[in-house]
Design a protein around this motif. Structure first.
Motif, PDB file in Angstrom:
ATOM      1  N   UNK A   1       0.801  -1.235   0.000  1.00 60.37           N
ATOM      2  CA  UNK A   1       0.000   0.000   0.000  1.00 60.37           C
ATOM      3  C   UNK A   1       0.832   1.282   0.000  1.00 60.37           C
ATOM      4  N   UNK A   2       2.110   1.196   0.402  1.00 55.03           N
ATOM      5  CA  UNK A   2       2.924   2.410   0.479  1.00 55.03           C
ATOM      6  C   UNK A   2       3.781   2.639  -0.766  1.00 55.03           C
ATOM      7  N   UNK A   3       3.616   1.803  -1.789  1.00 57.86           N
ATOM      8  CA  UNK A   3       4.384   1.947  -3.032  1.00 57.86           C
ATOM      9  C   UNK A   3       3.657   2.922  -3.946  1.00 57.86           C
ATOM     10  N   UNK A   4       4.317   4.031  -4.314  1.00 57.61           N
ATOM     11  CA  UNK A   4       3.660   4.991  -5.198  1.00 57.61           C
ATOM     12  C   UNK A   4       3.885   4.610  -6.669  1.00 57.61           C
ATOM     13  N   UNK A   5       3.253   5.335  -7.553  1.00 53.64           N
ATOM     14  CA  UNK A   5       3.287   4.983  -8.975  1.00 53.64           C
ATOM     15  C   UNK A   5       4.698   5.033  -9.554  1.00 53.64           C
ATOM     16  N   UNK A   6       5.475   6.040  -9.155  1.00 53.01           N
ATOM     17  CA  UNK A   6       6.842   6.148  -9.665  1.00 53.01           C
ATOM     18  C   UNK A   6       7.715   4.996  -9.182  1.00 53.01           C
ATOM     19  N   UNK A   7       7.542   4.620  -7.920  1.00 52.71           N
ATOM     20  CA  UNK A   7       8.300   3.501  -7.375  1.00 52.71           C
ATOM     21  C   UNK A   7       7.898   2.193  -8.053  1.00 52.71           C
ATOM     22  N   UNK A   8       6.605   2.024  -8.267  1.00 50.97           N
ATOM     23  CA  UNK A   8       6.126   0.816  -8.943  1.00 50.97           C
ATOM     24  C   UNK A   8       6.735   0.696 -10.333  1.00 50.97           C
ATOM     25  N   UNK A   9       6.701   1.793 -11.084  1.00 45.69           N
ATOM     26  CA  UNK A   9       7.254   1.773 -12.438  1.00 45.69           C
ATOM     27  C   UNK A   9       8.759   1.503 -12.416  1.00 45.69           C
ATOM     28  N   UNK A  10       9.450   2.069 -11.442  1.00 50.24           N
ATOM     29  CA  UNK A  10      10.889   1.858 -11.340  1.00 50.24           C
ATOM     30  C   UNK A  10      11.236   0.418 -11.017  1.00 50.24           C
ATOM     31  N   UNK A  11      10.469  -0.201 -10.120  1.00 50.58           N
ATOM     32  CA  UNK A  11      10.713  -1.597  -9.765  1.00 50.58           C
ATOM     33  C   UNK A  11      10.441  -2.511 -10.964  1.00 50.58           C
ATOM     34  N   UNK A  12       9.343  -2.264 -11.669  1.00 48.85           N
ATOM     35  CA  UNK A  12       9.019  -3.075 -12.845  1.00 48.85           C
ATOM     36  C   UNK A  12      10.137  -2.974 -13.877  1.00 48.85           C
ATOM     37  N   UNK A  13      10.647  -1.777 -14.084  1.00 51.21           N
ATOM     38  CA  UNK A  13      11.741  -1.588 -15.048  1.00 51.21           C
ATOM     39  C   UNK A  13      12.983  -2.366 -14.623  1.00 51.21           C
ATOM     40  N   UNK A  14      13.306  -2.321 -13.328  1.00 52.04           N
ATOM     41  CA  UNK A  14      14.468  -3.050 -12.832  1.00 52.04           C
ATOM     42  C   UNK A  14      14.310  -4.556 -13.019  1.00 52.04           C
ATOM     43  N   UNK A  15      13.158  -5.074 -12.623  1.00 58.75           N
ATOM     44  CA  UNK A  15      12.927  -6.511 -12.703  1.00 58.75           C
ATOM     45  C   UNK A  15      12.911  -7.007 -14.141  1.00 58.75           C
ATOM     46  N   UNK A  16      12.521  -6.142 -15.051  1.00 63.86           N
ATOM     47  CA  UNK A  16      12.459  -6.531 -16.461  1.00 63.86           C
ATOM     48  C   UNK A  16      13.821  -6.918 -17.013  1.00 63.86           C
ATOM     49  N   UNK A  17      14.885  -6.535 -16.327  1.00 64.66           N
ATOM     50  CA  UNK A  17      16.230  -6.909 -16.763  1.00 64.66           C
ATOM     51  C   UNK A  17      16.453  -8.413 -16.656  1.00 64.66           C
ATOM     52  N   UNK A  18      15.620  -9.105 -15.835  1.00 67.14           N
ATOM     53  CA  UNK A  18      15.800 -10.544 -15.633  1.00 67.14           C
ATOM     54  C   UNK A  18      14.749 -11.378 -16.342  1.00 67.14           C
ATOM     55  N   UNK A  19      13.820 -10.723 -17.034  1.00 66.76           N
ATOM     56  CA  UNK A  19      12.785 -11.481 -17.732  1.00 66.76           C
ATOM     57  C   UNK A  19      11.487 -10.719 -17.844  1.00 66.76           C
ATOM     58  N   UNK A  20      10.402 -11.449 -17.970  1.00 66.50           N
ATOM     59  CA  UNK A  20       9.075 -10.865 -18.134  1.00 66.50           C
ATOM     60  C   UNK A  20       8.454 -10.581 -16.772  1.00 66.50           C
ATOM     61  N   UNK A  21       7.935  -9.374 -16.590  1.00 61.01           N
ATOM     62  CA  UNK A  21       7.306  -8.983 -15.327  1.00 61.01           C
ATOM     63  C   UNK A  21       5.793  -8.929 -15.502  1.00 61.01           C
ATOM     64  N   UNK A  22       5.077  -9.576 -14.592  1.00 59.19           N
ATOM     65  CA  UNK A  22       3.619  -9.495 -14.576  1.00 59.19           C
ATOM     66  C   UNK A  22       3.195  -8.972 -13.212  1.00 59.19           C
ATOM     67  N   UNK A  23       2.273  -8.030 -13.196  1.00 64.06           N
ATOM     68  CA  UNK A  23       1.759  -7.499 -11.935  1.00 64.06           C
ATOM     69  C   UNK A  23       0.484  -8.244 -11.573  1.00 64.06           C
ATOM     70  N   UNK A  24       0.424  -8.729 -10.341  1.00 63.60           N
ATOM     71  CA  UNK A  24      -0.693  -9.543  -9.887  1.00 63.60           C
ATOM     72  C   UNK A  24      -1.173  -9.046  -8.531  1.00 63.60           C
ATOM     73  N   UNK A  25      -2.388  -9.459  -8.169  1.00 63.55           N
ATOM     74  CA  UNK A  25      -2.884  -9.223  -6.815  1.00 63.55           C
ATOM     75  C   UNK A  25      -2.168 -10.182  -5.871  1.00 63.55           C
TER      76      UNK A  25
END
Length: 270
Positions: free
Chosen positions: A139-163
């Motif tokens: 709940x404390x992750x803002x939109x910019x942080x979320x986008x930054x984490x997704x970009x970082x993780x994408x370096x290792x493969x495909x990222x999917x956001x889930x509940x």
């Protein structure tokens, strides 16, 4: 993100480091921790990253900390890091790679109120840049942080956001999934030997077939359509598939994934 900490740089942590460097992150932006001085020296020499045995030092002023430790260790590590985050006033995003441990449990363990936490279920193909990483944001992750984490993780493969409620099922399908395919390949090798092939040749055939089938699956056609394309009416493949179905292969996968998801849930509760 300018500074990245990798806490617990074992196999998964090293895969993250390798992927980040391949995507253009400078080695000087990464600091990795490991309890073994020999392992730290190896990482520093191989990748040129900073290393330390001090987790608190590693997260100091970090934009994101990738927590690549075992589920049994994750809450203690987060509690340790929370003290540093409180003292430094850092807004470091904690990204957990530990199976089963919930965001609520991690938020309770960290002493720094409002710490942004992302829960990730990776899988081992990230070691070759072909991973699937499912991410659920706290709940404390803002939109910019979320986008930054997704970009970082994408370096290792495909990222999917889930509940987060889907994480146990994700663990059963993609987290543990590579082991199922390895088991199928192993069984095909043994079957080839039983049919008279040399083991080395049977392994070459099975592994190359798995690689090619994976590439076709990535092409966009459904597994159902791809299987039908191989199964000529009354042919050899149709006969083999019928035997697999009658032997309960599909039901075995249902039961196996149900048990896997249940175990994931149990890990979170313990």
């Amino acid at each position: 993100m300018e500074r990245i900490a990798v806490i617990g740089a074992g196999n998964i942590g090293e895969a993250c480091i390798s992927g980040l460097l391949s995507s253009g992150v400078e080695p000087s932006a990464i600091i990795a921790t490991n309890r073994s001085s020999e392992r730290s020296a190896e990482l520093a020499e191989r990748y040129g990253v900073h290393t330390t045995s001090n987790n608190r030092e590693a997260v100091r002023d970090a934009d994101v900390a990738l927590l690549c430790v075992k589920p049994a260790q994750i809450l203690d590590v987060i509690a340790e890091l929370g003290e540093e985050l409180t003292n430094s006033g850092s807004s470091t995003v904690l990204v957990s790679m530990a199976a089963g441990v919930t965001i609520a449990a991690m938020e309770e363990a960290v002493s720094a109120a409002g710490t942004p936490i992302v829960r990730v279920m990776p899988n081992t193909p990230m070691l070759v840049g072909k991973g699937v990483l499912a991410a659920a944001c706290g709940r404390f992750v803002d939109d910019n942080q979320r986008a930054g984490v997704v970009e970082l993780l994408s370096a290792a493969g495909q990222v999917v956001e889930v509940a987060e409620s889907q994480m146990d099922a994700v663990t059963a399908i993609s987290g543990s999934g590579p082991a199922y395919f390895f088991l199928v390949a192993e069984a095909l090798v043994d079957a080839g030997v039983s049919l008279g092939l040399p083991r080395e040749l049977a392994q070459q055939l099975a592994c190359a077939t798995a690689s090619g089938a994976g590439a076709m699956l990535a092409g966009g056609d459904s597994p159902v359509q791809l299987r039908a394309n191989v199964s000529s009416p009354g042919g050899t493949t149709a006969r083999a598939v019928r035997e697999l179905e009658e032997s309960g292969l599909r039901g075995a996968f249902y039961r196996a994934t149900e048990l896997c998801a249940k175990r994931s849930s149990e890990l979170g509760k313990s």
